[in-house]
Design a protein around this motif. Structure first.
Motif, PDB file in Angstrom:
ATOM      1  N   ILE A  36     -35.769 -61.605  13.975  1.00  0.00           N
ATOM      2  CA  ILE A  36     -35.745 -60.138  13.936  1.00  0.00           C
ATOM      3  C   ILE A  36     -37.097 -59.560  14.367  1.00  0.00           C
ATOM      4  CG2 ILE A  36     -35.563 -58.138  12.400  1.00  0.00           C
ATOM      5  CD1 ILE A  36     -33.434 -59.759  10.846  1.00  0.00           C
ATOM      6  N   LEU A  37     -38.190 -60.129  13.860  1.00  0.00           N
ATOM      7  CA  LEU A  37     -39.518 -59.652  14.254  1.00  0.00           C
ATOM      8  C   LEU A  37     -39.782 -59.895  15.743  1.00  0.00           C
ATOM      9  CD1 LEU A  37     -41.654 -60.750  11.186  1.00  0.00           C
ATOM     10  CD2 LEU A  37     -41.008 -58.430  11.852  1.00  0.00           C
ATOM     11  N   ALA A  38     -39.333 -61.011  16.262  1.00  0.00           N
ATOM     12  CA  ALA A  38     -39.509 -61.294  17.690  1.00  0.00           C
ATOM     13  C   ALA A  38     -38.723 -60.295  18.538  1.00  0.00           C
ATOM     14  CB  ALA A  38     -39.068 -62.720  17.996  1.00  0.00           C
ATOM     15  N   GLU A  39     -37.529 -59.927  18.097  1.00  0.00           N
ATOM     16  CA  GLU A  39     -36.719 -58.951  18.834  1.00  0.00           C
ATOM     17  C   GLU A  39     -37.389 -57.575  18.828  1.00  0.00           C
ATOM     18  OE1 GLU A  39     -33.924 -57.261  21.123  1.00  0.00           O
ATOM     19  OE2 GLU A  39     -34.121 -59.394  20.694  1.00  0.00           O
ATOM     20  N   ILE A  40     -37.942 -57.173  17.709  1.00  0.00           N
ATOM     21  CA  ILE A  40     -38.655 -55.888  17.627  1.00  0.00           C
ATOM     22  C   ILE A  40     -39.876 -55.906  18.548  1.00  0.00           C
ATOM     23  CG2 ILE A  40     -40.029 -54.409  16.105  1.00  0.00           C
ATOM     24  CD1 ILE A  40     -38.062 -55.208  13.860  1.00  0.00           C
ATOM     25  N   PHE A  41     -40.628 -57.003  18.523  1.00  0.00           N
ATOM     26  CA  PHE A  41     -41.804 -57.142  19.386  1.00  0.00           C
ATOM     27  C   PHE A  41     -41.408 -57.092  20.859  1.00  0.00           C
ATOM     28  CE2 PHE A  41     -44.766 -59.962  21.680  1.00  0.00           C
ATOM     29  CZ  PHE A  41     -45.931 -59.233  21.513  1.00  0.00           C
ATOM     30  N   LEU A  42     -40.347 -57.794  21.227  1.00  0.00           N
ATOM     31  CA  LEU A  42     -39.887 -57.805  22.610  1.00  0.00           C
ATOM     32  C   LEU A  42     -39.437 -56.413  23.059  1.00  0.00           C
ATOM     33  CD1 LEU A  42     -39.248 -59.577  25.095  1.00  0.00           C
ATOM     34  CD2 LEU A  42     -36.969 -59.879  24.133  1.00  0.00           C
ATOM     35  N   GLU A  43     -38.768 -55.679  22.178  1.00  0.00           N
ATOM     36  CA  GLU A  43     -38.324 -54.323  22.514  1.00  0.00           C
ATOM     37  C   GLU A  43     -39.516 -53.400  22.756  1.00  0.00           C
ATOM     38  OE1 GLU A  43     -36.005 -51.236  23.471  1.00  0.00           O
ATOM     39  OE2 GLU A  43     -35.312 -53.282  23.097  1.00  0.00           O
ATOM     40  N   LYS A  44     -40.568 -53.519  21.935  1.00  0.00           N
ATOM     41  CA  LYS A  44     -41.754 -52.682  22.119  1.00  0.00           C
ATOM     42  C   LYS A  44     -42.473 -53.031  23.424  1.00  0.00           C
ATOM     43  CE  LYS A  44     -42.663 -51.455  17.379  1.00  0.00           C
ATOM     44  NZ  LYS A  44     -42.356 -50.053  17.487  1.00  0.00           N
ATOM     45  N   ILE A  45     -42.580 -54.308  23.734  1.00  0.00           N
ATOM     46  CA  ILE A  45     -43.221 -54.721  24.984  1.00  0.00           C
ATOM     47  C   ILE A  45     -42.409 -54.238  26.183  1.00  0.00           C
ATOM     48  CG2 ILE A  45     -43.814 -56.742  26.398  1.00  0.00           C
ATOM     49  CD1 ILE A  45     -45.786 -56.249  24.182  1.00  0.00           C
ATOM     50  N   THR A  46     -41.081 -54.366  26.097  1.00  0.00           N
ATOM     51  CA  THR A  46     -40.219 -53.947  27.203  1.00  0.00           C
ATOM     52  C   THR A  46     -40.302 -52.446  27.436  1.00  0.00           C
ATOM     53  OG1 THR A  46     -38.720 -55.756  26.713  1.00  0.00           O
ATOM     54  CG2 THR A  46     -37.863 -54.004  28.081  1.00  0.00           C
TER      55      THR A  46
ATOM     56  N   PRO B  69     -42.200 -51.978  31.334  1.00  0.00           N
ATOM     57  CA  PRO B  69     -40.893 -52.391  31.861  1.00  0.00           C
ATOM     58  C   PRO B  69     -40.993 -53.309  33.079  1.00  0.00           C
ATOM     59  CG  PRO B  69     -41.282 -50.082  32.307  1.00  0.00           C
ATOM     60  CD  PRO B  69     -42.408 -50.550  31.450  1.00  0.00           C
ATOM     61  N   GLU B  70     -42.053 -53.175  33.859  1.00  0.00           N
ATOM     62  CA  GLU B  70     -42.185 -54.028  35.041  1.00  0.00           C
ATOM     63  C   GLU B  70     -42.486 -55.477  34.669  1.00  0.00           C
ATOM     64  OE1 GLU B  70     -46.162 -52.449  33.964  1.00  0.00           O
ATOM     65  OE2 GLU B  70     -44.272 -51.460  34.366  1.00  0.00           O
ATOM     66  N   LEU B  71     -42.975 -55.697  33.461  1.00  0.00           N
ATOM     67  CA  LEU B  71     -43.290 -57.042  33.000  1.00  0.00           C
ATOM     68  C   LEU B  71     -42.027 -57.878  32.799  1.00  0.00           C
ATOM     69  CD1 LEU B  71     -46.111 -58.136  32.328  1.00  0.00           C
ATOM     70  CD2 LEU B  71     -45.500 -57.933  29.940  1.00  0.00           C
ATOM     71  N   MET B  72     -40.945 -57.238  32.413  1.00  0.00           N
ATOM     72  CA  MET B  72     -39.698 -57.947  32.135  1.00  0.00           C
ATOM     73  C   MET B  72     -38.782 -58.011  33.354  1.00  0.00           C
ATOM     74  SD  MET B  72     -39.987 -58.956  29.158  1.00  0.00           S
ATOM     75  CE  MET B  72     -41.037 -58.693  27.782  1.00  0.00           C
ATOM     76  N   GLY B  73     -39.202 -57.495  34.465  1.00  0.00           N
ATOM     77  CA  GLY B  73     -38.371 -57.537  35.664  1.00  0.00           C
ATOM     78  C   GLY B  73     -37.440 -56.343  35.731  1.00  0.00           C
ATOM     79  N   ASN B  74     -36.645 -56.312  36.775  1.00  0.00           N
ATOM     80  CA  ASN B  74     -35.698 -55.218  36.956  1.00  0.00           C
ATOM     81  C   ASN B  74     -34.444 -55.510  36.152  1.00  0.00           C
ATOM     82  OD1 ASN B  74     -37.356 -53.845  38.716  1.00  0.00           O
ATOM     83  ND2 ASN B  74     -36.613 -55.002  40.472  1.00  0.00           N
ATOM     84  N   LEU B  75     -34.267 -54.798  35.083  1.00  0.00           N
ATOM     85  CA  LEU B  75     -33.081 -54.976  34.259  1.00  0.00           C
ATOM     86  C   LEU B  75     -31.902 -54.263  34.893  1.00  0.00           C
ATOM     87  CD1 LEU B  75     -34.684 -54.438  30.758  1.00  0.00           C
ATOM     88  CD2 LEU B  75     -34.170 -56.591  31.883  1.00  0.00           C
ATOM     89  N   LEU B  76     -30.714 -54.685  34.561  1.00  0.00           N
ATOM     90  CA  LEU B  76     -29.499 -54.134  35.154  1.00  0.00           C
ATOM     91  C   LEU B  76     -29.387 -52.636  34.886  1.00  0.00           C
ATOM     92  CD1 LEU B  76     -26.860 -54.657  36.652  1.00  0.00           C
ATOM     93  CD2 LEU B  76     -25.802 -55.166  34.453  1.00  0.00           C
ATOM     94  N   GLU B  77     -29.728 -52.204  33.682  1.00  0.00           N
ATOM     95  CA  GLU B  77     -29.639 -50.781  33.343  1.00  0.00           C
ATOM     96  C   GLU B  77     -30.596 -49.958  34.204  1.00  0.00           C
ATOM     97  OE1 GLU B  77     -30.611 -50.936  29.282  1.00  0.00           O
ATOM     98  OE2 GLU B  77     -28.681 -51.741  28.672  1.00  0.00           O
TER      99      GLU B  77
END
Length: 68
Positions: free
Chosen positions: A36-46, A50-58
Motif C-alpha cells: 500500500i505504501l509503495a502504491e501511494i509513493f508510486l502515485e505521487k511520483i507519477t 509523468p514523463e518519468l513513467m513513460g507515456n501512459l495510455l490515458e
C-alpha cells in the motif's frame, strides 16, 4: 461431545493446516502495508513526474482528443 476418531493422523493434519495458515499470515502481515505504501509513493511520483513513467495510455488518449 467431540469424538476424536482421527487419532494422531488427524491431529497432525490439523497441526499442518494451522502451520500453513500461520506462515501465510506471517508473510502477509508486513507485506500488505508495504504494498500500500509503495502504491501511494508510486502515485505521487507519477503525478509529479509523468514523463518519468513513460507515456501512459490515458495520457495518449487525452492528447489525441486535444489534437482533433
Amino acid at each position: 461431545m467431540y469424538d476424536d476418531t482421527g487419532g494422531p493422523v488427524g491431529m497432525a493434519v490439523i497441526f499442518l493446516i494451522g502451520l500453513f495458515i500461520a506462515c501465510i499470515s506471517a508473510v502477509l502481515w508486513p507485506g500488505i502495508p508495504l504494498v500500500i505504501l509503495a502504491e501511494i509513493f508510486l502515485e505521487k511520483i507519477t503525478s509529479r513526474f509523468p514523463e518519468l513513467m513513460g507515456n501512459l495510455l490515458e495520457d495518449q488518449e487525452e492528447n489525441q482528443g486535444e489534437r482533433k
